[in-house]
Structure formats: C-alpha cells, structure tokens
Design a protein around this motif. Structure first.
Motif, PDB file in Angstrom:
ATOM      1  N   PHE A 483       0.824  -1.209   0.000  1.00  0.00           N
ATOM      2  CA  PHE A 483       0.000   0.000   0.000  1.00  0.00           C
ATOM      3  C   PHE A 483       0.868   1.274   0.000  1.00  0.00           C
ATOM      4  CE2 PHE A 483      -2.809   2.751   2.942  1.00  0.00           C
ATOM      5  CZ  PHE A 483      -3.236   3.521   1.863  1.00  0.00           C
ATOM      6  N   PRO A 484       1.800   1.429   0.962  1.00  0.00           N
ATOM      7  CA  PRO A 484       2.651   2.635   0.883  1.00  0.00           C
ATOM      8  C   PRO A 484       3.451   2.722  -0.411  1.00  0.00           C
ATOM      9  CG  PRO A 484       3.313   1.226   2.752  1.00  0.00           C
ATOM     10  CD  PRO A 484       2.036   0.675   2.208  1.00  0.00           C
ATOM     11  N   ILE A 485       3.749   1.572  -1.009  1.00  0.00           N
ATOM     12  CA  ILE A 485       4.502   1.610  -2.272  1.00  0.00           C
ATOM     13  C   ILE A 485       3.597   2.121  -3.392  1.00  0.00           C
ATOM     14  CG2 ILE A 485       5.728   0.141  -3.973  1.00  0.00           C
ATOM     15  CD1 ILE A 485       7.195   0.934  -1.241  1.00  0.00           C
ATOM     16  N   ALA A 486       2.307   1.768  -3.320  1.00  0.00           N
ATOM     17  CA  ALA A 486       1.354   2.326  -4.287  1.00  0.00           C
ATOM     18  C   ALA A 486       1.289   3.853  -4.127  1.00  0.00           C
ATOM     19  CB  ALA A 486      -0.024   1.706  -4.074  1.00  0.00           C
ATOM     20  N   LEU A 487       1.290   4.305  -2.881  1.00  0.00           N
ATOM     21  CA  LEU A 487       1.245   5.763  -2.636  1.00  0.00           C
ATOM     22  C   LEU A 487       2.509   6.439  -3.176  1.00  0.00           C
ATOM     23  CD1 LEU A 487      -0.114   5.713   1.039  1.00  0.00           C
ATOM     24  CD2 LEU A 487      -1.392   6.290  -1.026  1.00  0.00           C
ATOM     25  N   GLU A 488       3.650   5.817  -2.937  1.00  0.00           N
ATOM     26  CA  GLU A 488       4.921   6.402  -3.391  1.00  0.00           C
ATOM     27  C   GLU A 488       5.014   6.369  -4.926  1.00  0.00           C
ATOM     28  OE1 GLU A 488       7.168   8.197  -2.295  1.00  0.00           O
ATOM     29  OE2 GLU A 488       9.029   7.811  -3.387  1.00  0.00           O
ATOM     30  N   GLY A 489       4.521   5.289  -5.539  1.00  0.00           N
ATOM     31  CA  GLY A 489       4.524   5.203  -7.008  1.00  0.00           C
ATOM     32  C   GLY A 489       3.706   6.337  -7.598  1.00  0.00           C
ATOM     33  N   ALA A 490       2.564   6.622  -6.975  1.00  0.00           N
ATOM     34  CA  ALA A 490       1.704   7.701  -7.471  1.00  0.00           C
ATOM     35  C   ALA A 490       2.362   9.065  -7.255  1.00  0.00           C
ATOM     36  CB  ALA A 490       0.355   7.652  -6.752  1.00  0.00           C
ATOM     37  N   LEU A 491       3.005   9.228  -6.101  1.00  0.00           N
ATOM     38  CA  LEU A 491       3.687  10.519  -5.844  1.00  0.00           C
ATOM     39  C   LEU A 491       4.783  10.763  -6.875  1.00  0.00           C
ATOM     40  CD1 LEU A 491       4.223  13.043  -4.115  1.00  0.00           C
ATOM     41  CD2 LEU A 491       5.722  11.667  -2.679  1.00  0.00           C
ATOM     42  N   LYS A 492       5.541   9.715  -7.191  1.00  0.00           N
ATOM     43  CA  LYS A 492       6.635   9.877  -8.164  1.00  0.00           C
ATOM     44  C   LYS A 492       6.072  10.355  -9.504  1.00  0.00           C
ATOM     45  CE  LYS A 492       9.740   9.985  -6.248  1.00  0.00           C
ATOM     46  NZ  LYS A 492       9.487   9.927  -4.855  1.00  0.00           N
ATOM     47  N   LEU A 493       4.957   9.758  -9.900  1.00  0.00           N
ATOM     48  CA  LEU A 493       4.388  10.112 -11.199  1.00  0.00           C
ATOM     49  C   LEU A 493       3.849  11.543 -11.183  1.00  0.00           C
ATOM     50  CD1 LEU A 493       4.177   8.641 -13.830  1.00  0.00           C
ATOM     51  CD2 LEU A 493       1.931   7.818 -13.165  1.00  0.00           C
ATOM     52  N   LYS A 494       3.208  11.926 -10.076  1.00  0.00           N
ATOM     53  CA  LYS A 494       2.691  13.297  -9.971  1.00  0.00           C
ATOM     54  C   LYS A 494       3.825  14.289 -10.059  1.00  0.00           C
ATOM     55  CE  LYS A 494      -0.079  12.052  -6.357  1.00  0.00           C
ATOM     56  NZ  LYS A 494      -1.063  12.008  -5.312  1.00  0.00           N
TER      57      LYS A 494
END
Ligand code: M6R
Length: 619
Positions: A483-494
């Motif tokens: 779950f936190p990795i999903a959040l971090e993946g999204a932050l990187k893309l943003k």
C-alpha cells in the motif's frame, strides 16, 4: 559517499597538481559537500589545507594560505558519516609524525575497536572520524617498514567495511598508493602523469583513458606507471577502457540525469546504510543514542512523523516495527501532527524521518513532540542536520547526497533504516531472540542483490513508459506493505510527469475508487507473495475486477507467481522468497523507473520538477 582525487606527474608546471585536484574536487562535489581538502607532497613535507563547506571555501583558504608546490597531490570532498562537518574532521588526514597523508571514501566498520587499540598504545586523535584511525595505522606501519605499498597492504587487511583509500608519504614522494573495497576507485592514465578518482569525473578533463580497480585490489601510481595487485600482493592484469563521456555525463556516471543515477545507486545506498551496525557480539547499534535504554524498553507507543516520500517510508516502518516489536505504531504527516493535539508523553517514541533533516514541518513536529515529553529518534540522511541535532537519537541513512529533487535512493535507505530500528528495538525489548534478529539481518543483507535484479528489467519498464507517454491518469494498488509503495509510485508520477496519479489500498477499491476505472486506464498492482495466500488471493481478485472493466494492468509480482500470467500488459518480476516485510525495497524500483521515463518522454526535467524544492525549509 565522498569524492577522492589523486594526481602525480612531472608535466605542466609546478602548479598542475593543485590545479588538477581542485578541478577534480569541484566536479566531484555532487558526491559530498560537507568539506573539501588537499594535501601536497612538497619538498619540505606534506602540506594540508582543508576547510568545512564547499570547494569554494577551500579555494578561499588557499588564497589566504597558499600551499607549496609538489609533484603529487590528493584531495577529498566529504559527505560526513562519522564526525560532524568541521575543519578538523575534513580530509586529508595526516599521521601523527606528518609523514603520511590519506583520503578515504567509505566507512570503517571496526573503527571503534581499532581506535581503542591505538588509544591503549598512547595515540591521541584530532578528529572524530573513522578515517583518522587508518592514517594512524598506516603511519605506524610505514615508519616500521619504510615501504608505503607494503604498509598499505598490511593495514587494509585489518579494516572491515568499505574504503577507497589514497595515500602519499613524504619519504616516498614518487608514488601514490591506493586500495579499494566496496567503494569505487578508478585510475586515469595520462602521459608523464596519472590520476586517481572516485569516478572518471575527477580527471575526464585531462585524459579519456581509464583503468578500473576491482574489489580488494591495490594500485601503485607513479608519473609513468600504474601497477595493480590484490591484497596478497599478486599482480593483476589491469583493465583499461576509453571514457566516451563529456564532463557532465561523467558527473552523472554516464546517466542522462541524476535521478536515473540515483535510482541505480539504491542497492549501494542500502548496503551502506546497513554497514557497521553489528558489534562483535552480534548486537545491533544506532549512530547516536542519547536515550537511556531503560526508557526505550518502557515505551508503549511509537509515532512516525515525516512528509512526502519519507512519510511513505514511515508507513513501511509501521508494518515492520509492529510485527517485530508488538508496539503500536502510528504514522502521521508532520504538518498535521502538531495541530491535532496528539496524545504524547514520556512513554512515546517519536520517529522523525527526513532525507534533508531540514524539513520545517518535520522539525516543528519534532520540537512539539519533545515539548510534550516524548523522546525523538531521527532517521536522517544529512549528517549534523537540524533534525539530527535536535533529536535524542539518530540513525543515519548512508545514501550519500541525493541531488534529484524526487527522492529515490534516500527513500530506500529510509526503509532499510526503519528495519534496523525495528530489529534494534526487538532486540532491546526482548521481542526477538538474538538468533532471530541475526536471521532478519542476513535477509536484509541480501536485499541489495535482489534490488539489482529488478533494475535489470529497466528496459521493459521504460518501453512501457514510452507506450503510455500520453496517458492522463494512472492508479496504483497495493495491500499490506504494497500500500505505501502504491502511494509512493503515485507521488513519483505526480511530481515528475505532472499527471494525475492515485495510490489506493487495494481493499478500498470497491468502496469507491473502482468508479474511476474505465477502458484503457493504466493501473499498477503490487501483488503480495503467493506465500501469503490470503493476501495474495484478495489482490488477485482486485486485479481481475479492474481487468474486467477494461483497465490496462501492469503487475509487480514475485517470480513464479503464475496467477498473474494472463492478467497484465506487463509483469515485472521481483525475486522469489523476498521476505514479505522487505518487499518494498524491490517493488518500488519499477515504479520509479516508470515515472522517470514517462516524464523524460514528455520532455520534463526529472532532476528539477516544477514548483518543487529539494528541502522544504518553510512551513
Ligand atoms: O528531506 P525530507 O525527507 O524531509 O523531505 C520530505 C519530502 O519533502 C520529500 O520526500 C518529498 O516528498 C520529495 N519530493 C519526494 O520525492
């Protein structure tokens, strides 16, 4: 991570050693900028000038106190690990008799033991560094046998950890002797002159012919010769190569951007963060502990405070610490923490995570926590930063300087440090037996190799990013530590590609986010190991749900997980039998590569994304 340079030669006039080394240090500043220094082997003796801060401070010192000429010179730009960034802790370091000078990049793990041995023999030290121990040993050995090469050979056998060392001796002025283990070292081959550097950026302005020095090798460099041997003195056939990089490419190690370089440095960042943590009797220890161990045993709650990627590292920490230590862990964005009147007292351990150690939101939360009576432990990358100084204990991540604004290697190092903290507390509080802690540490030590194997799938991920370069929205799903990795993946893309991206706990999908799913929407799914069948089957169901609704699914799954085979446009494999809690260190890598490449496809500057700063020093 520090930068080292060496020069020896008889060409270009007496100022050339100084000029080459200063130029090399300027180019190596991206490796560290806590201090810079130079030593010249002059006729009258070895002369040293060194100064805290950037190379410009050293230049000012050299103007005020010019350094005599000589045939060889060594230089160092420092990223502090042992000892604060100060003039005294700067390199080069001199032996007590001023006969030998060294520069060092790395961490000597057994420095404490060697320091005690030297103290018992009457030594006194002028710095807090592990490196000064080495020059004491080398100086003594050189005085005893009078041969710098053999003295270095004898000393490196006593060192544990990582080192690239370059030494000069006043009584042996026609050569430089260097050695390496786990830290980089290259030779630049000139005509009538030769160079040494942490990487080719140190000398690429002077020669394009380089020679790699491998693990546990030594090199003796004169103006006209280069001789390589192993630590036992056996000759080694040197491997030379042409450098086809310009100066800028050399500074990013051949990558187009710092971000790509730093993504690839992650295995190293984790290795370095783990270095030197176990004492002789197998116990784990932190860097600076100003909290009584009895207090740590008595804590009944942990609150992790951080911002951005560091907060996501904190979420990973929660899973590990709760599982290993059975202490409740909360994770809170630092800027929310102090405005919600948190319940904090002397039995609360607040863990502040910050790459820069200067993030104002986190710093203010640290101060608030301490005012409420909590003890604060900081996980910080920048040595001596404000948060490190104000905390009651510090665990440094040794990721080296992170130049790209978006965090990658610092994030991985924060996760590694969080595991260390969890295991340290489990050991201290008796939640785990020493052999159990040792088993986890052994698993952790294998993670850099696993990370490297995921980096090898880079081309497929880049190809995917190119195919998706016009997408307008991407979702990331994960469960448990995914779950936190999903959040971090999204932050990187943003932050890099400026497109809409959201991370969700996969279980939350049917509570709302599934309404977003439509034909062609890219969704990354971090799939837990099939060795956790309950978790795994739930995520596979989520995957099927989004696939049925037309999503373009990209999966990060364990090798051998056949359940995902027909469900994804691309499957990125992470190594089999990676411990569940340690999965984030491998699953984040493809998401970083994807965001970086997609942003590059759009023509954006991935090192300096718009509107963002590396350290957010305002609230
Ligand atoms: O220096 P810090 O770790 O305290 O910084 C925290 C955040 O500002 C930082 O992680 C930010 O989210 C990065 N841009 C992430 O890539």
């Amino acid at each position: 991570m520090c930068g080292i340079v060496g020069y020896i030669g008889s060409l270009g006039g007496p100022l050339r050693p100084l000029q080459v080394v200063i130029e090399g240090l300027t180019r190596l500043e991206y490796r560290g900028y806590d201090s810079a220094g130079i030593a010249i082997n002059a006729e009258s003796g070895i002369e040293v000038r060194k100064k805290a801060g950037r190379v410009e401070n050293l230049n000012a010192l050299l103007e005020a106190e010019p350094i005599p000429e000589g045939k060889s010179a060594i230089g160092h730009t420092r990223w502090a690990t042992h000892g604060s960034p100060s003039d005294l802790n700067s390199h080069p370091h001199l032996s007590p008799d001023s006969e030998v000078a060294i520069v060092h990049n790395g961490i000597v793990e057994n420095h404490q033991e060697l320091r005690e041995e030297l103290l018992a023999q009457g030594a006194s030290f002028s710095s807090e560094t592990d490196s000064e121990i080495v020059v004491h040993l080398l100086g003594k050995e050189f005085a005893r046998i009078g041969d710098l090469e053999q003295a270095m050979r004898n000393v490196v056998k006593r060192l544990e950890g990582s080192f690239a060392l370059v030494a000069i001796a006043h009584r042996d002025p026609d050569r430089m002797v260097a050695a390496r283990r786990n830290s980089p070292l290259v030779v630049g081959i000139g005509e009538g002159e030769n160079f040494l550097g942490s990487d080719v950026a140190a000398f690429v302005g002077y020669t394009k012919l380089a020679m790699a020095i491998d693990q546990d090798q030594m090199v003796v460099v004169t103006a006209n010769s280069v001789t390589v041997s192993d630590f036992d003195g056996n000759a080694v056939e040197p491997k030379t190569y042409e450098v086809d990089w310009d100066v800028n490419a050399a500074m990013t190690d051949g990558f187009d951007t710092y971000m790509e370089k730093e993504i690839h440095e992650q295995p190293r960042a984790v290795v370095d963060t783990l270095l030197g943590r176990r004492s002789k009797n197998g116990e784990l220890h932190l860097d600076e502990l100003r909290i009584d161990e009895a207090e740590l045993r008595a804590i009944d709650k942990i609150i992790v405070i951080a911002c951005g990627s560091a907060a996501y590292a904190g979420h990973v920490a929660r899973y590990a610490i709760e599982h290993w230590c059975r202490i409740p862990v909360e994770v809170e964005l630092a800027h929310e923490f102090r405005y919600r009147d948190p319940v904090v007292n002397s039995k609360t351990l607040v863990v502040a995570i910050s790459q820069s150690g200067e993030t104002m939101d986190t710093l203010m939360a640290v101060r608030h926590a301490r005012e409420q009576g909590a003890r604060v432990l900081a996980i910080v990358n920048v040595f001596g930063s404000t948060i490190a100084r104000e905390a009651d204990a510090v665990l440094y991540t040794h990721a080296g300087p992170e130049v790209a604004v978006a965090s990658t290697k610092a994030f991985s190092a924060q996760i590694a440090a969080a595991y260390l903290l969890g295991l340290y507390l489990a050991q201290l509080r008796g939640n785990k037996y020493p052999d159990e802690v040792a088993t986890y540490l052994d698993e952790l030590a294998q993670m850099p190799e696993r990370m490297a194997s995921v980096l090898e799938q880079e081309d497929a991920v880049k190809e995917l990013a190119r195919k998706m370069s016009d997408v307008e929205s991407v979702l990331f799903l994960g469960r448990h530590v995914g779950f936190p990795i999903a959040l971090e993946g999204a932050l990187k893309l943003k932050e890099l590609a400026y497109i809409h991206a959201e991370g969700f706990a996969a279980g939350e999908l049917k509570h709302g986010p599934i309404a977003l799913v439509e034909e062609g929407l890219p969704i990354f799914v971090i799939v837990p190991t099939p060795r956790r069948p309950l978790l795994h089957s739930k995520v596979i169901s989520n995957l099927e749900e989004v696939k049925t609704r037309g999503a373009r699914v990209v999966v990060v799954a364990e090798e051998g997980d056949t359940a995902v085979n027909d469900l994804a446009e691309l499957i990125i494999r992470v190594p089999h039998s990676t411990p569940t809690l340690m999965m984030p260190l491998v699953t984040i890598i493809p998401l970083q590569i994807f965001a970086c490449e997609l942003a590059r496809q759009k023509g954006y500057d991935v090192d300096k994304p718009r509107n963002l700063a590396k350290a957010v020093t305002v609230e």
